[in-house]
Scaffold this active site. Structure first.
Site, short mmCIF file in Angstrom:
data_model
loop_
_atom_site.label_atom_id
_atom_site.label_comp_id
_atom_site.label_asym_id
_atom_site.label_seq_id
_atom_site.Cartn_x
_atom_site.Cartn_y
_atom_site.Cartn_z
N GLU A 114 19.61 46.91 18.13
CA GLU A 114 20.36 46.06 17.02
C GLU A 114 21.55 47.00 15.71
OE1 GLU A 114 16.30 48.48 16.76
OE2 GLU A 114 17.21 47.61 17.87
N HIS A 153 17.77 52.20 20.44
CA HIS A 153 17.78 51.24 19.30
C HIS A 153 19.43 50.27 19.93
CE1 HIS A 153 13.33 51.24 17.30
NE2 HIS A 153 14.34 52.09 17.99
N CYS A 209 12.99 50.37 22.07
CA CYS A 209 11.86 51.48 21.71
C CYS A 209 10.43 51.31 22.59
CB CYS A 209 12.25 51.79 20.63
SG CYS A 209 11.37 53.39 20.31
#
Length: 539
Positions: free
Chosen positions: A512, A510, A383
């Site tokens: 994750e 993102h 990001c």
């Protein structure tokens, strides 16, 4: 008939209600049941999207674009389910909907009160989660502790649920604290007794107690607690401090928690026993990792552990795949300068720059990214990290010395990162970002495509309002930057990479948020593989 499990907490906060809820959810899921996880937060914010990370920690994002409590990340990673807008409800969201209905005249001029209107809305949220997900079991965690003023409407609502859906369909699990007094060398049960007494005073009789403690709770104490709380001793479970989160579901299974739950709720589970073989292998791997890999995280909120919890978890997930413990050193971006960057990064095997908002620390991020690029240190940007990697490349490779992001310098001549078109007239901050799951087309022959095992299209979660300014794409490509992932219409840059580097990849999304302990997300897998120099070692 859907079954409902409500997880409450007493004595102190941060006891691990979310881990308890997740562990029960994992065991039930591994018995073949469909499980929906839900979190009620008693704060008045509509969602945590605009909250300071230092106060609230990470903002987790679901597929449908809900900005949610970080506990939903624990649910997804530990239970391996996808959460949604039905999974996170705040007091602010409840009151917002109640007031909207009042303005529409839905209450026909009646006096709007906490009981029944607010409590009815809370119950509606619980049952809507069941209806929209067609689930067998809804597990709802109630934030805060019993006795908190803010959580009173939620406690009243879940009390009423028992009457409305039937006592055979509702189970109350209360997580409480059994402190160990080192001076006296003994555990104390009084806080648990008082917590349950307070819970019973509002009409909720817990059906199971989870005793959080650093020391084993003797049987005599469990008998005593049972006497004072009216909870059968067989339904009193201990939850000791554990070296790994993987230990918690296994401990619960050893104590028969899942069997007690299905017995109490009269659930006919497809499997008689939860299959936890893979979980045990993960637990064994996590405790006996052969290697170590040092990763440096340069960010804005490094002082708070929870601010990057999904990122650090995703790094560990990738580490399990390579049989390597990931040692994460966090450095405040503001502390990095041209004078000290070499010293700060001299021992690192990989650099990660995660997301964030605002201008603080941007120069330190750019300086660290430049050092990683010039010294071929594996780099992963997420990001804001992707945006700063683009700015760094523009300044130091394209020699656009005034290159910047519009977030940092709105009137800059060379804004490499610009505000998205649909954000220009946006006056509100909350809930207005580009949020949720979006597809990205991956370019053949790139490291990114390799990270995702050759997939042409991936789906990933986003949370941003700035994007790469497309007028610079041709110049970047000529200088060696590859746009390895773009939106299906080729308008939005999703991933950039420098293909001839060991690993230099940065994503606007993102990654994750979709990582799992047994299925590390693609970019993290590629990043740790490059940083560690190890081969995949499946468990």
């Amino acid at each position: 008939m859907t079954k409902y499990i409500f997880v409450t907490g007493g004595v102190v906060s941060s006891l691990g209600k979310g881990i308890t809820a997740s562990s029960i959810g994992r065991l039930l899921k591994n018995r073949g049941l469909k499980v929906t996880m839900q979190k009620f937060d008693p704060y008045i914010n509509i969602d945590p999207g605009t909250m300071n990370p230092y106060q609230h920690g990470e903002v987790f994002v679901t597929d449908d674009g809900t900005e949610a409590d970080l506990d939903l990340g624990h649910y997804e990673r530990l239970v391996d389910v996808r959460t949604s807008k039905y999974s996170n409800v705040t007091t602010g969201k409840i009151y917002q909907e109640v007031l909207q209905r009042e303005r529409r005249g839905d209450y026909h001029g009646g006096t709007v009160q906490v009981i029944p209107h607010v409590t009815n809305m809370i119950k509606e949220k619980v049952m809507r989660a069941a209806q929209m997900t067609d689930t067998d079991v809804v597990i709802s965690e109630i934030g805060g502790t019993v006795g908190d003023m803010e959580s009173t409407p939620f406690m009243e609502a879940i009390r009423q649920m028992r009457r409305e859906v039937g006592s055979e369909n509702v189970m109350y699990v209360h997580v409480t604290f059994v402190p160990y007094l080192r001076a006296a060398k003994e555990l104390k049960s009084k806080p648990t007794q008082q917590s349950v007494s307070m819970l019973r005073s509002i009409g909720i009789q817990p059906n199971m107690l989870v005793l959080r403690s650093e020391m084993p709770v003797p049987q005599e104490m469990k008998d005593k607690i049972s006497t004072f709380t009216d909870v059968p001793v067989d339904y009193i479970v201990e939850s000791l401090d554990a070296p790994s989160l993987f230990d918690v579901p296994l401990s619960y299974q050893e104590q028969g928690v899942d069997q007690k739950v299905v017995d109490f709720l009269h659930i006919d589970s497809p499997k008689p026993v939860a299959d936890m073989d893979e979980w045990r292998r993960m637990d064994e791997r996590a405790k006996n990792l052969k290697y170590k890999t040092k990763i440096t995280l340069v960010g804005k909120y490094v002082e708070l552990e929870d601010a990057y919890i999904s990122v650090t978890d995703a790094l560990q997930h990738a580490g399990y795949l390579y049989n390597s413990k990931i040692e994460v050193e966090k450095i405040q971006a503001e502390d990095i300068t041209e004078d000290n960057v070499a010293e700060l990064l001299k021992d690192t095997q990989g650099l990660i720059v995660p997301g964030g908002f605002g201008i603080r620390g941007l120069d330190g991020m750019i300086t660290s990214i430049k050092y990683a690029r010039e010294h071929d240190i594996p780099f992963l940007g997420i990001c804001l990290g992707m945006q700063m990697a683009s700015v760094e490349f523009a300044r130091n490779v394209l020699h656009l010395e005034d290159a910047n992001s519009a977030e940092a310098e709105p009137n800059c001549k060379n804004n490499i990162i610009d505000l998205m078109a649909d954000q220009r007239d946006q006056e509100k901050i909350g809930g207005t970002l580009r949020l949720g799951l979006y597809p990205a087309m991956l370019k053949a022959g790139t490291k990114t495509r390799e990270c995702y095992d050759g997939q042409e299209v991936i789906q990933e979660r986003h949370r941003h309002r700035y994007e790469f300014y497309n007028k610079y794409r041709e110049d970047f490509e000529k200088a060696g930057m590859t746009f390895s992932g773009v939106s299906p219409d080729n308008h939005l840059v999703e991933i950039v990479e420098i293909t001839d580097k060991k690993f230099f990849v940065a994503a606007q999304y993102h990654p994750e948020f979709l990582s799992r302990p047994n299925r590390p997300e693609g970019l993290f897998k590629g990043f740790i593989g490059a940083a560690s120099g190890l081969q995949v070692d499946k468990f």
